[in-house]
Design a protein around this motif. Structure first.
Motif, short mmCIF file in Angstrom:
data_model
loop_
_atom_site.label_atom_id
_atom_site.label_comp_id
_atom_site.label_asym_id
_atom_site.label_seq_id
_atom_site.Cartn_x
_atom_site.Cartn_y
_atom_site.Cartn_z
N GLN A 142 12.34 88.99 -26.92
CA GLN A 142 12.05 87.93 -25.96
C GLN A 142 12.73 88.22 -24.62
O GLN A 142 12.11 88.10 -23.56
N ARG A 144 9.24 79.86 -23.14
CA ARG A 144 8.70 78.75 -23.93
C ARG A 144 7.68 79.24 -24.96
O ARG A 144 7.70 78.83 -26.13
N LEU A 145 6.79 80.13 -24.54
CA LEU A 145 5.73 80.60 -25.42
C LEU A 145 6.27 81.51 -26.53
O LEU A 145 5.66 81.60 -27.60
N THR A 146 7.37 82.21 -26.26
CA THR A 146 7.91 83.15 -27.25
C THR A 146 9.10 82.58 -28.01
O THR A 146 9.72 83.30 -28.80
N VAL A 154 7.87 80.02 -18.61
CA VAL A 154 6.68 79.97 -19.47
C VAL A 154 6.79 81.00 -20.60
O VAL A 154 6.49 80.72 -21.76
N THR A 155 7.22 82.22 -20.25
CA THR A 155 7.37 83.27 -21.26
C THR A 155 8.39 82.87 -22.31
O THR A 155 8.18 83.06 -23.52
#
Length: 306
Positions: free
Chosen positions: A225, A297-299, A294-295
């Protein structure tokens, strides 16, 4: 030591760093945001405020959106290919056999070999790949001539002279320069995974692929991440590599223009439009923060303790 005493000790160490960061980084960001609301050319002693005119102009600028689309393409290609290869190489070097976690023979040499591009300056990498892609006398052209053809027959105008291939050519150079760093990062993470987990997976009938998917990857996910966020932010810039490999004066330059190169030309080539360029820089700064959030949060996944 009482809590109050510890706070004074902590402040003593962090205050100089915070002061330097505020003066040389945060103040520069703030000044850039201020200039983005002006039509400053970089040479006049005063600033004339124009409100949101620069941002409205940016929203209508087709060249800007074309640069954004090129950044989007690189954001898909570079992180996916780089981290995929880094994970593959780290797994091949570390996993010596099913149910084991040991380095293969020559692992140290592989680490040095793959990590070497990371210590080479980006400008040198750009120049080197420009020679590799050269239409006459380049390494790629020489290899193709061994099989009876040449680079121009395969790619008209060459990889860096064709708008359809120039982004891919630059992305491959970026992957080559970065994959070794992330391989070493993943190797470090994998070395902390307990051997007993691989042995248990092997007893349950799991092969290398299932062991990687259900043991290795979940336990090194936080490293993956962090690598994804760091690489994505770096790809959002991509100025040095693109500038070296695409600023040749050919028609294909527009095929590789990214936000940072368009910002540079706006500030220093297009009548010194520093106000407009600062608006681009502000959007890029906010975009980097949004991309990281965003990255993340999504990962985001539940952390596993071992």
């Amino acid at each position: 030591m009482h809590l109050r005493g510890r706070w004074w000790l902590i402040l003593t160490f962090i205050t100089p760093g915070l002061v330097l960061y505020s003066v040389f980084v945060l103040s520069s960001f703030a000044q850039g945001v201020q200039i983005s609301f002006t039509n400053w050319t970089g040479f006049t002693p005063t600033l004339e405020y124009v409100g949101l005119d620069n941002y409205v102009r940016m929203a209508r600028d087709g060249a800007w959106w074309r640069a954004v689309s090129h950044n989007a393409v690189l954001l898909v290609i570079i992180p996916v290919v780089t981290l995929g290869l880094a994970l593959l190489l780290a797994t091949l070097i570390t996993r010596g056999g099913s149910g084991t976690l040991r380095a293969v023979r020559g692992a140290g040499a592989y680490r040095v070999l793959f990590f070497f591009p990371q210590v080479v300056p980006v400008v040198i990498i750009g120049i080197m790949f420009s020679y590799i892609y050269a239409s006459r006398g380049g390494l790629l052209d020489g290899l193709l001539r061994l099989v009876g053809t040449d680079i121009l027959a395969v790619v008209p105008n060459g990889p860096l002279g064709n708008p359809r291939t120039i982004l891919l050519a630059i992305a491959l150079a970026a992957v080559w320069s970065s994959v070794g760093f992330y391989m070493v990062l993943f190797l470090s993470a994998m070395s902390g995974v307990p051997q007993e987990l691989y042995e248990a997976a092997s007893l349950d009938g799991a092969g290398r692929l299932r062991s990687f998917a259900h043991v290795t990857l979940p336990l090194i996910w936080s490293h993956a991440q962090t690598a994804l966020i760091y690489l994505a932010i770096g790809t959002l810039d991509s100025y040095a590599l693109v500038a070296v490999m695409s600023m040749t004066g050919t028609a294909a330059d527009s095929g590789a223009d990214v936000m940072s190169t368009y910002l540079y030309r706006t500030a220093f080539s297009f009548n010194s439009q520093f106000g407009y360029a600062s608006a681009m820089g502000t959007v890029m700064m906010l975009g980097s923060v949004a991309l990281a959030l965003v990255t993340f949060r999504l990962t985001k996944r539940e952390e596993l303790d071992y």
